[in-house]
Design a protein around this motif. Structure first.
Motif, PDB file in Angstrom:
ATOM      1  N   UNK A 151      21.109   7.684   4.872  1.00 22.29           N
ATOM      2  CA  UNK A 151      20.785   8.291   6.229  1.00 22.29           C
ATOM      3  C   UNK A 151      21.873   8.087   7.054  1.00 22.29           C
ATOM      4  N   UNK A 152      22.565   8.908   7.940  1.00 17.51           N
ATOM      5  CA  UNK A 152      23.470   8.882   9.100  1.00 17.51           C
ATOM      6  C   UNK A 152      23.559  10.184   9.618  1.00 17.51           C
ATOM      7  N   UNK A 153      23.589   9.968  11.101  1.00 17.31           N
ATOM      8  CA  UNK A 153      23.738  11.187  11.939  1.00 17.31           C
ATOM      9  C   UNK A 153      22.560  12.505  11.828  1.00 17.31           C
ATOM     10  N   UNK A 154      21.586  12.004  11.373  1.00 19.54           N
ATOM     11  CA  UNK A 154      20.711  12.794  11.012  1.00 19.54           C
ATOM     12  C   UNK A 154      20.760  13.828   9.615  1.00 19.54           C
ATOM     13  N   UNK A 155      21.652  13.101   8.813  1.00 18.68           N
ATOM     14  CA  UNK A 155      21.817  13.797   7.444  1.00 18.68           C
ATOM     15  C   UNK A 155      21.430  12.902   6.611  1.00 18.68           C
ATOM     16  N   UNK A 156      20.713  13.170   5.372  1.00 18.64           N
ATOM     17  CA  UNK A 156      20.198  12.231   4.004  1.00 18.64           C
ATOM     18  C   UNK A 156      20.872  12.913   2.912  1.00 18.64           C
ATOM     19  N   UNK A 157      21.176  12.036   2.001  1.00 19.31           N
ATOM     20  CA  UNK A 157      21.710  12.301   0.787  1.00 19.31           C
ATOM     21  C   UNK A 157      21.668  11.399  -0.167  1.00 19.31           C
ATOM     22  N   UNK A 214      30.333  -7.426   1.851  1.00 16.56           N
ATOM     23  CA  UNK A 214      31.623  -6.647   2.303  1.00 16.56           C
ATOM     24  C   UNK A 214      31.625  -5.293   1.685  1.00 16.56           C
ATOM     25  N   UNK A 215      32.231  -4.270   2.353  1.00 20.98           N
ATOM     26  CA  UNK A 215      32.457  -3.113   2.219  1.00 20.98           C
ATOM     27  C   UNK A 215      33.815  -2.520   1.860  1.00 20.98           C
ATOM     28  N   UNK A 216      34.105  -2.053   0.779  1.00 16.14           N
ATOM     29  CA  UNK A 216      35.598  -1.367   0.591  1.00 16.14           C
ATOM     30  C   UNK A 216      35.784  -0.031   0.160  1.00 16.14           C
ATOM     31  N   UNK A 217      36.510   0.511   0.869  1.00 15.45           N
ATOM     32  CA  UNK A 217      37.023   2.107   0.450  1.00 15.45           C
ATOM     33  C   UNK A 217      37.756   1.929  -0.652  1.00 15.45           C
ATOM     34  N   UNK A 218      37.330   2.653  -1.650  1.00 17.85           N
ATOM     35  CA  UNK A 218      38.076   2.727  -3.050  1.00 17.85           C
ATOM     36  C   UNK A 218      39.078   3.749  -3.099  1.00 17.85           C
ATOM     37  N   UNK A 219      38.506   4.818  -2.640  1.00 19.53           N
ATOM     38  CA  UNK A 219      39.533   6.327  -2.590  1.00 19.53           C
ATOM     39  C   UNK A 219      38.894   7.190  -1.566  1.00 19.53           C
ATOM     40  N   UNK A 244      33.663   3.981   8.378  1.00 20.09           N
ATOM     41  CA  UNK A 244      33.660   2.330   8.225  1.00 20.09           C
ATOM     42  C   UNK A 244      32.822   1.715   9.641  1.00 20.09           C
ATOM     43  N   UNK A 245      33.201   2.149  10.658  1.00 16.96           N
ATOM     44  CA  UNK A 245      32.426   1.595  11.924  1.00 16.96           C
ATOM     45  C   UNK A 245      31.056   1.892  11.448  1.00 16.96           C
ATOM     46  N   UNK A 246      30.394   2.645  11.238  1.00 17.58           N
ATOM     47  CA  UNK A 246      28.982   3.028  11.011  1.00 17.58           C
ATOM     48  C   UNK A 246      28.523   2.047  10.031  1.00 17.58           C
ATOM     49  N   UNK A 247      29.338   2.084   8.787  1.00 19.91           N
ATOM     50  CA  UNK A 247      28.873   0.925   7.778  1.00 19.91           C
ATOM     51  C   UNK A 247      28.855  -0.376   8.186  1.00 19.91           C
ATOM     52  N   UNK A 248      29.733  -0.939   9.007  1.00 21.24           N
ATOM     53  CA  UNK A 248      29.841  -2.223   9.403  1.00 21.24           C
ATOM     54  C   UNK A 248      28.533  -2.492  10.415  1.00 21.24           C
ATOM     55  N   UNK A 249      28.381  -1.515  11.089  1.00 19.38           N
ATOM     56  CA  UNK A 249      27.138  -1.919  12.282  1.00 19.38           C
ATOM     57  C   UNK A 249      25.972  -1.962  11.292  1.00 19.38           C
ATOM     58  N   UNK A 250      25.685  -0.961  10.330  1.00 18.86           N
ATOM     59  CA  UNK A 250      24.683  -1.124   9.429  1.00 18.86           C
ATOM     60  C   UNK A 250      24.624  -2.302   8.610  1.00 18.86           C
ATOM     61  N   UNK A 251      25.640  -2.872   8.204  1.00 15.99           N
ATOM     62  CA  UNK A 251      25.835  -4.070   7.465  1.00 15.99           C
ATOM     63  C   UNK A 251      25.388  -5.190   8.221  1.00 15.99           C
ATOM     64  N   UNK A 252      25.889  -5.093   9.525  1.00 16.59           N
ATOM     65  CA  UNK A 252      25.182  -6.122  10.672  1.00 16.59           C
ATOM     66  C   UNK A 252      23.915  -6.189  10.813  1.00 16.59           C
ATOM     67  N   UNK A 253      23.428  -5.104  10.747  1.00 16.01           N
ATOM     68  CA  UNK A 253      21.924  -4.865  11.127  1.00 16.01           C
ATOM     69  C   UNK A 253      21.004  -5.305   9.894  1.00 16.01           C
TER      70      UNK A 253
END
Length: 181
Positions: free
Chosen positions: A74-80, A125-130, A146-155
């Motif tokens: 989930x992110x910004x009201x979307x789900x996939x 850790x999170x790494x964008x591969x492509x 990336x910023x959203x995922x960092x905040x999610x990882x902290x939470x």
């Protein structure tokens, strides 16, 4: 034909994904083996993560290299739904998976566990591969992801530490020879 990140017409063509990474860590009151058991049971991630749910291994799979699992994000009201493959499974030490599969994945998540005192340092850790159009069409979209995922990882890490502490306090609140009547 749709444009891709390797297509020169795509706004992100030629952008190196390597800088799009982060690592977050926290201390938890549990052994590395115990934390590994929690994290490698991917169905538990929704207990702590604000952006993931409904995660489960494919039938017959489990926490070993090559195992596959899917989950909802989930992110910004979307789900996939995403499909991931375990690429590292070292009990008590590390657990990692690649969203999209080991061969053509988009993102890699790594969890590492190190003993410290009576507990553990848990590192995520999170790494964008492509780059892929599913991530967005602009450099700002990729930075935002990336910023959203960092905040999610902290939470997630904070919720994991709190959950472990709460679970231990509930478990330890009952005397070893049973409750008094």
């Amino acid at each position: 034909m749709s444009a891709t990140a390797s297509d020169p017409r795509h706004a992100l063509a030629g952008l190196d994904p390597a800088p799009f990474t982060f690592t977050r860590r926290c201390w938890v009151d549990a052994t590395p083996d115990s934390v590994y058991d929690l994290i490698s049971d991917v169905s538990l991630i929704e207990t702590w993560s604000p952006s993931a749910g409904g995660v489960s291994y494919a039938p017959g799979d489990g926490p070993w290299v090559g195992a596959r699992f899917s989950g909802r994000n989930r992110r910004d009201g979307r789900e996939w739904v995403t499909h991931s493959e375990v690429v590292r499974a070292d009990p008590g030490t590390a657990f990692a998976f690649v969203v999209g599969g080991a061969d053509h994945g988009i993102v890699r998540w790594d969890w590492n566990f190190h003993e410290q005192g009576r507990g553990s340092i848990v590192q995520q850790s999170w790494q964008l591969l492509r780059l892929d159009p599913v991530l967005g069409d602009t450099l700002q979209d990729v930075h935002s992801l990336r910023d959203h995922m960092a905040a999610s990882a902290e939470s997630t890490l904070l919720a994991l530490a709190e959950w472990i502490a709460d679970t231990k306090s509930v478990t330890w609140a009952v005397p070893r020879n049973g409750p008094r009547t």
